[in-house]
Enzyme design. Structure first.
Site, PDB file in Angstrom:
ATOM      1  N   ASN A  85       0.948  -1.417   0.018  1.00  0.00           N
ATOM      2  CA  ASN A  85      -0.141   0.214  -0.093  1.00  0.00           C
ATOM      3  C   ASN A  85       1.109   1.355   0.525  1.00  0.00           C
ATOM      4  O   ASN A  85       1.694   1.331   0.597  1.00  0.00           O
ATOM      5  CB  ASN A  85      -0.902   0.083   1.474  1.00  0.00           C
ATOM      6  CG  ASN A  85      -1.841  -2.039   1.558  1.00  0.00           C
ATOM      7  OD1 ASN A  85      -3.009  -1.547   0.321  1.00  0.00           O
ATOM      8  ND2 ASN A  85      -2.248  -1.822   2.272  1.00  0.00           N
ATOM      9  N   HIS A  98       6.998  -1.958   3.259  1.00  0.00           N
ATOM     10  CA  HIS A  98       6.486  -2.878   3.250  1.00  0.00           C
ATOM     11  C   HIS A  98       5.706  -3.811   1.995  1.00  0.00           C
ATOM     12  O   HIS A  98       4.786  -3.162   2.040  1.00  0.00           O
ATOM     13  CB  HIS A  98       5.701  -2.633   5.097  1.00  0.00           C
ATOM     14  CG  HIS A  98       4.734  -2.244   5.422  1.00  0.00           C
ATOM     15  ND1 HIS A  98       4.637  -0.553   5.377  1.00  0.00           N
ATOM     16  CD2 HIS A  98       2.988  -2.504   4.943  1.00  0.00           C
ATOM     17  CE1 HIS A  98       3.004  -0.171   5.471  1.00  0.00           C
ATOM     18  NE2 HIS A  98       2.301  -1.743   5.048  1.00  0.00           N
TER      19      HIS A  98
HETATM   20  P1  AMP Z   1      -0.464  -0.367   5.863  1.00  0.00           P
HETATM   21  O1  AMP Z   1      -1.861  -0.340   5.858  1.00  0.00           O
HETATM   22  O2  AMP Z   1      -0.146  -0.978   4.360  1.00  0.00           O
HETATM   23  O3  AMP Z   1       0.318   0.874   5.978  1.00  0.00           O
HETATM   24  O4  AMP Z   1      -0.264  -1.624   6.790  1.00  0.00           O
HETATM   25  C1  AMP Z   1       0.580  -1.703   8.093  1.00  0.00           C
HETATM   26  C2  AMP Z   1       0.400  -3.143   8.398  1.00  0.00           C
HETATM   27  O5  AMP Z   1       1.080  -2.921   9.773  1.00  0.00           O
HETATM   28  C3  AMP Z   1      -0.993  -3.355   9.289  1.00  0.00           C
HETATM   29  O6  AMP Z   1      -1.557  -4.053   8.559  1.00  0.00           O
HETATM   30  C4  AMP Z   1      -1.083  -3.609  10.572  1.00  0.00           C
HETATM   31  O7  AMP Z   1      -1.779  -4.397  11.113  1.00  0.00           O
HETATM   32  C5  AMP Z   1       0.332  -3.595  10.454  1.00  0.00           C
HETATM   33  N1  AMP Z   1       0.857  -3.377  12.410  1.00  0.00           N
HETATM   34  C6  AMP Z   1       1.284  -2.022  12.191  1.00  0.00           C
HETATM   35  N2  AMP Z   1       1.829  -2.285  13.752  1.00  0.00           N
HETATM   36  C7  AMP Z   1       1.689  -3.104  13.947  1.00  0.00           C
HETATM   37  C8  AMP Z   1       3.129  -4.470  15.016  1.00  0.00           C
HETATM   38  N3  AMP Z   1       2.770  -3.446  15.949  1.00  0.00           N
HETATM   39  N4  AMP Z   1       3.586  -5.016  14.867  1.00  0.00           N
HETATM   40  C9  AMP Z   1       3.377  -5.157  12.520  1.00  0.00           C
HETATM   41  N5  AMP Z   1       2.217  -5.527  12.800  1.00  0.00           N
HETATM   42  C10 AMP Z   1       2.301  -3.382  12.695  1.00  0.00           C
END
Ligand code: AMP
Ligand code: ZN
Length: 115
Positions: A85, A98
């Site tokens: 994203n 990511h």
């Molecule tokens: P995005 O919306 O593509 O920026 O995805 C960010 C992702 O990071 C989401 O799916 C969240 O659930 C995940 N996320 C946020 N904080 C953490 C964390 N501390 N550990 C693992 N995943 C996380």
């Protein structure tokens, strides 16, 4: 970046369930999984998103880890979806590049046709 959540995970400063790690990338379980398999892969170096002048070598490391993670998570034969994203319209919430690896069940179809 001192204030970046995923930089802190890459540095093991905050906990994560690590699936795979090497010198350049780390893969860990998404804290809010959307499917039975939901693993994130990040470069250890900080880039805001995939359009942030990311060197091809870094992209190669990140995407090279996809197949490794898929095997480790047992979805290499059943299939999976890889998403990165970007920005507001892409609903990016963590501003460190990511890649989501999603699988373990049939992907729900949520998007309709654009207006
Ligand atoms: P995005 O919306 O593509 O920026 O995805 C960010 C992702 O990071 C989401 O799916 C969240 O659930 C995940 N996320 C946020 N904080 C953490 C964390 N501390 N550990 C693992 N995943 C996380
Ligand atoms: Zn970062």
């Amino acid at each position: 970046m001192s204030d970046c959540l995923f930089c802190k995970i890459a540095a093991h400063e905050i906990p994560a369930t690590v699936v795979y790690e090497d010198d350049d990338v780390i893969a860990f379980e998404d804290v809010n999984p959307q499917l039975p398999v939901h693993t994130l892969i990040i470069p250890k170096a900080h880039y805001d998103h995939i359009g942030d002048d990311v060197p091809a070598e870094v992209l190669g490391k990140v995407f090279g880890a996809v197949g490794i993670v898929a095997k480790l998570k047992g979805v290499e034969d059943t299939g999976y979806r890889v998403i990165t994203n970007t920005g507001e319209d892409g609903r990016q919430t963590v501003h460190h590049l990511h890649v989501h690896v999603l699988g373990g069940a049939l992907m729900p179809i949520r998007m309709g046709p654009a207006d």
